[in-house]
Design an enzyme around this catalytic site. Structure first.
Site, short mmCIF file in Angstrom:
data_model
loop_
_atom_site.label_atom_id
_atom_site.label_comp_id
_atom_site.label_asym_id
_atom_site.label_seq_id
_atom_site.Cartn_x
_atom_site.Cartn_y
_atom_site.Cartn_z
N HIS A 1 1.50 -1.08 -0.24
CA HIS A 1 0.00 0.12 -0.15
C HIS A 1 0.79 1.66 0.09
O HIS A 1 1.93 1.38 0.94
CB HIS A 1 -1.08 -0.30 1.01
CG HIS A 1 -1.64 1.33 1.67
ND1 HIS A 1 -2.58 1.53 1.24
CD2 HIS A 1 -1.07 1.86 2.35
CE1 HIS A 1 -2.96 3.51 1.64
NE2 HIS A 1 -2.50 3.78 1.96
N SER B 1 0.52 5.83 -0.04
CA SER B 1 -0.15 7.00 0.20
C SER B 1 0.84 7.97 0.85
O SER B 1 1.43 8.10 1.54
CB SER B 1 -1.76 6.49 0.92
OG SER B 1 -1.00 5.30 2.45
#
Length: 299
Positions: A161, A163
């Protein structure tokens, strides 16, 4: 069994990018493996994942001001993002489970933080312009295939992930499943990493907090990257190329050079040209050069 663990541990330390697992006489990782063997029983030792570095000064010839227009203007409504800023990366990992499949398959967790700091920009109080967070879980498998004179030292699979932890119009994120293979011979190593983006729902409206913040990110960040490393005496050179063959003009390259100066501290230089240096800049082309230090470097 411990030397095998340490070799794989080291391989993971470079983010499944490039390494040489076998302890050949001319191996790029010989000294690194020896160092990790010495500290393998130390409880409080933190093992690096990707390169840990700080570049106190970098220069970007084309800063991406568009996302910050509503936040970084002065009284005359002029954009005040500086060309010069500091950049640093902190990356570490630790093993969760060795020998998942008998004598192979080793599970790891890793985390990488990359930040861009407008430290010289007193006009807007020297903010952190962008910080990217990248937790990942992956599994490594040692290997010994011979391909075109190179050894396929290992392969791996993982989920990541990435971000920037922002909200609203500044929010950027994506999730991927990836596979990687590493080939090496003597002072040269080559890593191939390819990924598939996990789909997200479309936003109901442009301002909706739910849904995909960057649906075209693969056009710019690509779906694979190649990384080459070459060691010459104490010099270390790396070259990374990232692309999506459907959009070949929207890729990027990154070149680094490092040289030891004191203990594990190395002089570290970095040049980037293309798209996707950071999440907020995924669809913006920039060219950056920076100089600083790294701890241990990639090998």
């Amino acid at each position: 069994m411990k030397p095998t663990w340490i070799r794989l541990w080291f391989s993971a330390a470079i983010g499944l990018g490039v390494s040489q697992v076998a302890l050949a006489e001319d191996s790029l990782v010989d000294e690194r493996v020896k160092d990790e063997l010495k500290t393998s029983e130390e409880r409080f030792v933190i093992t690096p994942h990707k390169v840990n570095y700080i570049l106190p000064y970098t220069y970007n010839d084309n800063p991406n001001t568009d996302p910050y227009t509503n936040f970084t203007t002065n009284d005359d409504n002029e954009e005040v993002i500086d060309n010069a800023e500091a950049k640093f990366q902190i990356s570490f990992k630790f093993p969760l489970w060795y020998n998942v499949f008998g004598d192979n398959g080793h599970l790891y967790f890793a985390y990488t933080n990359q930040s861009y700091w407008q430290v010289y920009n007193k006009e807007i109080s020297s903010p952190f312009r962008e910080t990217n967070h990248e937790p990942e879980m992956f599994m490594l498998f040692n290997n010994d295939w011979q391909v075109a004179g190179l050894t396929n030292s290992f392969w791996g699979v993982g989920a990541v992930h990435q971000s920037n932890g922002q909200s609203g119009s500044l929010s950027r994120s994506w999730n991927r499943i990836y596979g990687t293979m590493v080939f090496d011979r003597g002072p040269f190593a080559l890593g191939l990493k390819a990924w598939w983006r996990i789909p997200e729902d479309e936003k109901a409206t442009p301002s909706s907090p739910k849904g995909d913040d960057n649906p075209d990110i693969e056009d710019y960040m690509g779906n694979f990257e190649l990384t080459a490393v070459y060691g010459l005496d104490e010099h270390m050179f790396t070259l990374m190329g990232r692309n999506n063959l459907q959009h070949p003009n929207k890729g990027s390259i990154e070149f680094t050079w490092s040289y030891p100066i004191l203990g594990n501290l190395r002089l570290y230089t970095q040049y980037f040209n293309g798209y996707g240096e950071s999440m907020i800049d995924y669809n913006h082309h920039n060219q950056r050069i920076g100089i600083g230090v790294s701890i241990g470097d990639i090998l």
